[in-house]
Design an enzyme around this catalytic site. Sequence first.
Site, mmCIF file in Angstrom:
data_model
loop_
_atom_site.group_PDB
_atom_site.id
_atom_site.type_symbol
_atom_site.label_atom_id
_atom_site.label_comp_id
_atom_site.label_asym_id
_atom_site.label_seq_id
_atom_site.Cartn_x
_atom_site.Cartn_y
_atom_site.Cartn_z
ATOM 1 N N TYR B 254 -25.281 -9.173 36.472
ATOM 2 C CA TYR B 254 -24.198 -10.171 36.574
ATOM 3 C C TYR B 254 -23.305 -9.635 37.720
ATOM 4 O O TYR B 254 -22.724 -10.640 38.058
ATOM 5 C CB TYR B 254 -23.159 -9.763 35.114
ATOM 6 N N HIS B 411 -21.990 -9.191 27.349
ATOM 7 C CA HIS B 411 -23.309 -9.029 27.676
ATOM 8 C C HIS B 411 -23.693 -7.501 27.512
ATOM 9 O O HIS B 411 -24.681 -7.242 28.026
ATOM 10 C CB HIS B 411 -23.258 -9.533 28.996
#
Lengths: 710, 710
Positions: B254, B411
């Site tokens: 990410y 996440h």
Amino acid sequence: MNYLKKVVLVIFCAFFSLAVMAQTHPSLMLTKANVVAVRKGVATYPLLRQSYQTVKNVADKALAAPIIVPVPKDGGGGYTHEAHKKNYSNMLSAATAYQISGEKKYADYVKNVLLNYASQYQKWPLHPKSKNKADAGRIFWQCLNDFVWQIYTIQAYDLVYDALPASDRKTIETQLFAPILKFFTEDKREVFDKIHNHGTWNLAAVGISGYVLNKKEYVETAIKGSKKDGKTGYLAQIDQLFSPDGYYMEGPYYQRYALLPFVLFAKAINNYEPSRKIFEYRDKLLAKAIQTSLQTSYTDKTFFPINDAIKDKTYESIELVYGVDLAYADIKPEVDLLDIARQQGRVIVSDAGLKVAKDLAAGKAVPFKYQTLFIKDGAKGEDGGLGILRNGPNTDQQAVLLKAGSQGMGHGHFDRLNLLFYDNTTEIFPDYGSARFHNIDTKNGGGYLPENNTWAKQTVAHNALVVDQTSHFNGELAPADATSPSLLYFSNQPNLKVVSAKEAEAYADVTMVRTVATVKVDGLEKPLIIDVVQGLSANQHQYDLPFWYQGQLVNTSFPVSATTDGLKALGTENGYQHIWLNASNKLQNNTGLVGLITKNRFYTTHFASSNPLEIKLVTIGANDPEMNLVHSKAFMLRSSGSNQTFVSIVETHGEKDPVDETVTGAQASVSDVRILNSDEKQTAISFMLNGKTHNYQINYTDKQNYVYFR
Amino acid sequence: MNYLKKVVLVIFCAFFSLAVMAQTHPSLMLTKANVVAVRKGVATYPLLRQSYQTVKNVADKALAAPIIVPVPKDGGGGYTHEAHKKNYSNMLSAATAYQISGEKKYADYVKNVLLNYASQYQKWPLHPKSKNKADAGRIFWQCLNDFVWQIYTIQAYDLVYDALPASDRKTIETQLFAPILKFFTEDKREVFDKIHNHGTWNLAAVGISGYVLNKKEYVETAIKGSKKDGKTGYLAQIDQLFSPDGYYMEGPYYQRYALLPFVLFAKAINNYEPSRKIFEYRDKLLAKAIQTSLQTSYTDKTFFPINDAIKDKTYESIELVYGVDLAYADIKPEVDLLDIARQQGRVIVSDAGLKVAKDLAAGKAVPFKYQTLFIKDGAKGEDGGLGILRNGPNTDQQAVLLKAGSQGMGHGHFDRLNLLFYDNTTEIFPDYGSARFHNIDTKNGGGYLPENNTWAKQTVAHNALVVDQTSHFNGELAPADATSPSLLYFSNQPNLKVVSAKEAEAYADVTMVRTVATVKVDGLEKPLIIDVVQGLSANQHQYDLPFWYQGQLVNTSFPVSATTDGLKALGTENGYQHIWLNASNKLQNNTGLVGLITKNRFYTTHFASSNPLEIKLVTIGANDPEMNLVHSKAFMLRSSGSNQTFVSIVETHGEKDPVDETVTGAQASVSDVRILNSDEKQTAISFMLNGKTHNYQINYTDKQNYVYFR
């Protein structure tokens, strides 16, 4: 031992007296006349320079270490095994370094290793780890390795011959080579006269040694067999071990291995006795064998792993380096061989290697010409063969193999009409190869695992039709070796390539016919693969057709409902005991599809069946107490009836770009696959593609119109 | 709709009047002043030429096809989704081609696509596939994709601005960009003001558009938040989303994604308002973020796949191409970045790309400097971090990662003190990453699979300590996000690299401490990895420590006797329901070893436990009805007690040469691993290596002598 020594000496001297040829050293891969040119080539051509550098590095490393010639003790992969392998490789490297550099230290190293062996060899009994007397070596557990040792070593000896004092040569020849050759030709006479690759290694070792040591008698027996009647020996091996297309019945992995003694001995014969025209023998059989070896590889460099293959073996292997160099330099300079040489990244530092490296440097290489072809099997070319259909450039080639050859003796698998599929430089429908961790001592001494018999050889381990959950020929070698599938049809058109074969003996009352075609269709980037498998019988049977696959399952036309706990083996024998049954579905309308993503590309197999159809999703690992099996997975079509037809259309489509995180063409285009009719005379199917109905027909009895596609 | 249009126009005009900056186009990645130089560079420097050729190919392909701007309909990976992604990519490519070639057809293409969007955009409601109103886009199912669309598109617009008739510009600005910006800043204000990467994309799109469209008001809100109070907005995002070391808490996958809007907006700010010194902001935070992104990758180019990562993502990804180009050209020309650029194989056709390609062509590149380091997590650097130990050259690097950072929001995985091990350019002890077939519509629309929660996030899916078969924080996000592990010790000496961290909150009454060291020892080619894991508790617990591995199991110190039929799940929840228990052994003396071969190299893990030890060999796939899970396997150490210590020594040794079919060093050298004592204050172990006893000691309370090895 003293008595034995004397006998050896007497025989050796007897042979000596027969010597007639003029002797120049070296005279094998590297010849005296060419040494200066090769030295210059090493300085000039990148691939030869690199190759020599590698050889020299091995030699320098060897010279820097103590010489160790241990008393033979360990089996394959073990310490003494690896030490003796290293010794012959070191000797050949050092001997080559001697010729190129002219530095005597390299020759001295070879001399010292040889003298060390000479001082010990005659004391060594049969290897303690040998499994039986017939196969036993003295340096290694298998005599095969002894033959290999000698082939390398005699080349090294030839290279340093002129640098060795006569007295040392005498010691080496009488105390090492003489007893070795006696061992090979007398103790191992049975192997020597066997039409089998072990025999080839033996006689090539003997024959090449005969030339180098100037013992013509050994050459004669090597070429014509121990009785010199031509019924055994080198020429008989060329006649019988290869098909007219140069295919070796055990399959590509063993073909590659078997090749080396053939080409090395041929080179020796050609150098010493060019009048024998050995490279011309049997319509240039050796050139064909090298070519066929390459044609049975895929663009990822690996050989098609049929039978007991070790899967990561590639044509970078030294045997093919010799093969390609000699094929190019001594037989015919086909410039696409240079592409292989470039990919091999090395040449033999030799006359042949010079020529290859020179022409590569001159930019003569063109991409290797992979062909669509049927390679005939059997000494007379009458035992079926391999059908190979290829499409696309080497950078992204689609390849389909139909295995319709003979059993190939003990290393053969029971997988008549097995199908392999490659694309995008990877396996899509793979073959398991052998169940073996080669040379890894902790896994059954590096030998074949029990699962090689219980799994890898069984029919269900392959993409082949299984009747009633039994293997072809009930997994028995003798009947399998006795017959072969037969080719029904082969055609190679740009848009339609077809191979069709029949196997009538694998099951008592079932005839199997498989017809595989690659079809180029407008609107699709890659040809469709249309695979039609028939089981024809007067009686009711269960038919299973597994497709072992690489990649991930990402689409199915049916709801997958896998067993969540208490996973069960699919059967109890013939390989089924190793299969975990993950999921099972009955399919409506006897059709369905399975979609995979493999190496970022999509493969959708659309299938249909003439009888009610079930699909099973399976993995392996059951009844594998030592966890020897490598994870594999398949979708397996199952149906029952008397006559049964499975149609599978494999569509290659779309791609995932992992770097850009985009997906295109994930949706398959083919639909509505239907079997219109299928019997002994004809199979007719239809399918839809981009709004159009296509028809595909096989007319089994009409060779003029065997396949029809519109 | 008419009413809406008017409102938009009014707002747009109001903003227009605030414009103060002089406008030159282009002024983003490519600037007007540099166009001539970049054109020349394209003709001169190979990497720039190649990169431009790729861009031009995309542009030419786009121009050759009809313009398709479909009404938004499909979710991720679906047709309209991919079509709109393609459009922005095509526009940017064509716009770049226009600047470099000067050919107006490219600008016309961009104009026509934009006019097409302008004619439709205002009619599009929220996307029909959106999961909820807050996340909904209009062009895409997620507004995030709309933001990305705008960032690409506004760059294209900037590049063709001068080539467009004023009337078309007016249409595009009023009917497309104005409503888009309104949508982003008003409808999506919550996202705009969220300190989260979706917010960054939104405000960067708005800010860059503000510059290009000369709407300073948008720039101001983008930089300082919608209230212009600095509590939200770009600078607040830089302050809060990154640690002082430039680490983004969600993890490398990410971080890479989050990076692009940061650097693109920074570049725009720097070009338009250099006085803001944005690259200097927060002690050069953006440069650190780019560097950290690279430092959290391995030499196979992939990012460490912790948390919800897609595993095949590499630094070839476009975000890092921007990042590396800008870091080198606009921040600091560290020549090891050129190595990354070379491996990326492309540069942005831009001012920065010119500089990179030029310096690469000048031979300035040196191998990228991978470091052994502890990367601090948390806005203030107080939330643990990642410990990364590296040894060896980039061509064959050993890398060990200890994950001791924060949870990283939604996440994040529940894998405190997870260990990853890489060697030989491959994963040895991998992380599963996320359970997702990204963008593959047939697998849950390309989104996260149910098994992402039930498996991938659970502790047992990682190489992390599991207590009583429950996941850390019972798999609950809120408490996990609230605390972080703490670093106990980090040291980077040439022969001894150590990271040690503690996690005291993941379980109610167990404190976990993990200390990983790489130790160079004479006689071994690669450092040993010594991994000491403690569970400290006043109460009795079961402790599981799995090692998920790649490769094949080839050696064990215990007899493997795997379940042959009726395979059972290991548990019922917390990920254990997905694990098949293949084999289980109680180990004598609480020690043992497991040997793997992975990519032709051997890895032997020697282990010992302070309490009676069991080892389980496991694979996954249980309770996975749709067969979503990717095959994985592990050996899992299990023990029970109050305080528990697991010691694992990973030895890298030997190799298999598949081409030459040789195996060397297959035998491990370490033996007799013993835990001498282990408690809160100290762990002391010993082991034998080549006849010598080695001692390794961790003194948890003595930072001056934390680790001792002899």
